[in-house]
Design an enzyme around this catalytic site. Structure first.
Site, PDB file in Angstrom:
ATOM      1  N   SER A 216       0.852  -1.190   0.000  1.00 11.56           N
ATOM      2  CA  SER A 216       0.000   0.000   0.000  1.00 11.56           C
ATOM      3  C   SER A 216       0.884   1.235   0.000  1.00 11.56           C
ATOM      4  O   SER A 216       1.807   1.351   0.802  1.00 11.56           O
ATOM      5  CB  SER A 216      -0.945  -0.013   1.205  1.00 11.56           C
ATOM      6  OG  SER A 216      -0.231  -0.179   2.408  1.00 11.56           O
ATOM      7  N   GLY A 218      -0.313   4.462   0.257  1.00  9.87           N
ATOM      8  CA  GLY A 218      -1.080   5.616   0.718  1.00  9.87           C
ATOM      9  C   GLY A 218      -1.968   6.161  -0.385  1.00  9.87           C
ATOM     10  O   GLY A 218      -2.660   5.394  -1.082  1.00  9.87           O
ATOM     11  N   GLY A 221      -2.223   4.534  -3.967  1.00 11.93           N
ATOM     12  CA  GLY A 221      -2.860   3.253  -4.251  1.00 11.93           C
ATOM     13  C   GLY A 221      -2.026   2.051  -3.882  1.00 11.93           C
ATOM     14  O   GLY A 221      -1.353   2.030  -2.846  1.00 11.93           O
ATOM     15  N   GLY A 247      -5.537   0.245   5.753  1.00 12.37           N
ATOM     16  CA  GLY A 247      -4.803  -0.960   5.377  1.00 12.37           C
ATOM     17  C   GLY A 247      -5.554  -2.228   5.712  1.00 12.37           C
ATOM     18  O   GLY A 247      -5.453  -3.236   4.993  1.00 12.37           O
ATOM     19  N   ASP A 248      -6.323  -2.200   6.799  1.00 11.82           N
ATOM     20  CA  ASP A 248      -7.122  -3.373   7.170  1.00 11.82           C
ATOM     21  C   ASP A 248      -8.232  -3.604   6.152  1.00 11.82           C
ATOM     22  O   ASP A 248      -8.588  -4.757   5.853  1.00 11.82           O
ATOM     23  CB  ASP A 248      -7.708  -3.183   8.563  1.00 11.82           C
ATOM     24  CG  ASP A 248      -6.632  -2.905   9.599  1.00 11.82           C
ATOM     25  OD1 ASP A 248      -5.525  -3.457   9.466  1.00 11.82           O
ATOM     26  OD2 ASP A 248      -6.891  -2.117  10.528  1.00 11.82           O
TER      27      ASP A 248
END
Length: 308
Positions: A216, A218, A221, A247-248
């Site tokens: 990831s 941020g 993408g 992120g989860d």
């Protein structure tokens, strides 16, 4: 059923305030408190999307009781193993004037060898009937450095693919066990590999044992490096808000795609849209459903040419 594991659960406290002033009193506009930890957030997202999720891990003390009460209120399937130590708290300071979020993360309890053995027994029981297992977050004190490697090996024995979202030594120690997918962020990827190039870092972690690596980046993408090729997907627009739990949401979407056997571009599109919608929600584990459905058809994943 998708099993999520949070060994270092937490009571998440979120403070919303105009801005954080160092060395001064700060007046909070509103406070929210809920059961947290990365795997708990993943389970919330899975349930909100209509997927059966069971969560396990470790919880103890007064904070552990608060956490389990909130899980019951939310209707989540709680299979946590009790421990003697006190479940930690995490505090998110969300600055509404600047869209900055500062995290304060307590270390968590120290887990005994007997408690770890009881957890492993529960974990093996829950693997039966699981389509995938998500292993998320930091390791509390007392656990072996290769704790996630142990859990991945057990999942492999039960023919259950494991998705791993952790960092540092816990990540590196788990790679030889062969997780199906890992999801570091850009900083975690650079720290683990020493490479500032996300694509090179992702390939290095695949070589070390991961079946696929999704990093990831941020607002930029995601990039995915897999046995079928590499892709990059970006959100259709920049969103601002509370990034805690984004992120989860990525992990939840990728796990759904793994279980369904979806093409990688579709998995990444869902993950990017869901992550962006999570930033627009006030609390980790929640997402703006309207924004998610509006953005999903606008996300495109482009193939990254092979490195020469």
């Amino acid at each position: 059923m998708i099993l999520t594991v949070t060994l270092n659960t937490a009571v998440d406290v979120t403070y919303h305030l105009p801005t954080v002033r160092r060395n001064a009193s700060n007046r909070v506009r509103d406070v929210a408190q809920r059961a947290g930890g990365k795997g708990v957030n993943v389970a919330r997202v899975l349930a909100a999307l209509g997927h059966e999720a069971v969560l396990t891990g470790l919880a103890g003390g007064a904070n552990g009781q608060l956490l389990r009460a909130d899980l019951a209120t939310a209707g989540l399937n709680d299979q946590l193993v009790p421990i003697a130590g006190e479940t930690r708290r995490t505090v998110a300071l969300v600055e509404q004037d600047t869209d900055r979020t500062t995290m304060l993360l307590e270390p968590g309890p120290v887990v005994t060898a007997a408690e770890w053995s009881r957890f492993l027994a529960r974990y093996e029981q829950l693997l039966t009937g699981s389509a995938a297992v998500v292993l998320s977050g930091s390791l509390p004190g007392g656990l072996p450095p290769d704790a996630y490697g142990v859990l991945i090996a057990l999942a492999t024995t039960h023919q259950v693919p494991a998705v791993l979202d952790t960092d540092g030594p816990a990540l590196l120690a788990a790679l030889p066990a062969g997780p199906a997918l890992i999801k570091p962020n850009a900083d975690e990827l650079a720290t683990a590999t020493g490479s500032p190039d996300p694509s090179a870092g992702a390939e290095a972690l695949r070589t070390a044992g991961a079946g696929a690596v999704v990093a990831s980046l941020g607002p930029e993408g995601l990039i995915a490096t897999t046995s079928q090729g590499s892709w990059r997907a970006r959100p259709p627009r920049t969103v601002t808000g509370n990034p805690t739990g984004a992120g989860d949401a990525v992990v939840a979407a990728l796990t759904i795609g793994l279980v369904a056997g979806a093409p990688w571009p579709d998995r990444l599109a869902q993950a990017v849209a869901l992550s962006a919608a999570t930033v627009l929600a006030p609390l980790a584990g929640s997402f703006d459903a309207g924004a998610y459905h509006r953005m999903l058809p606008l996300v495109e994943a482009e193939r990254i040419p092979p490195r020469s």
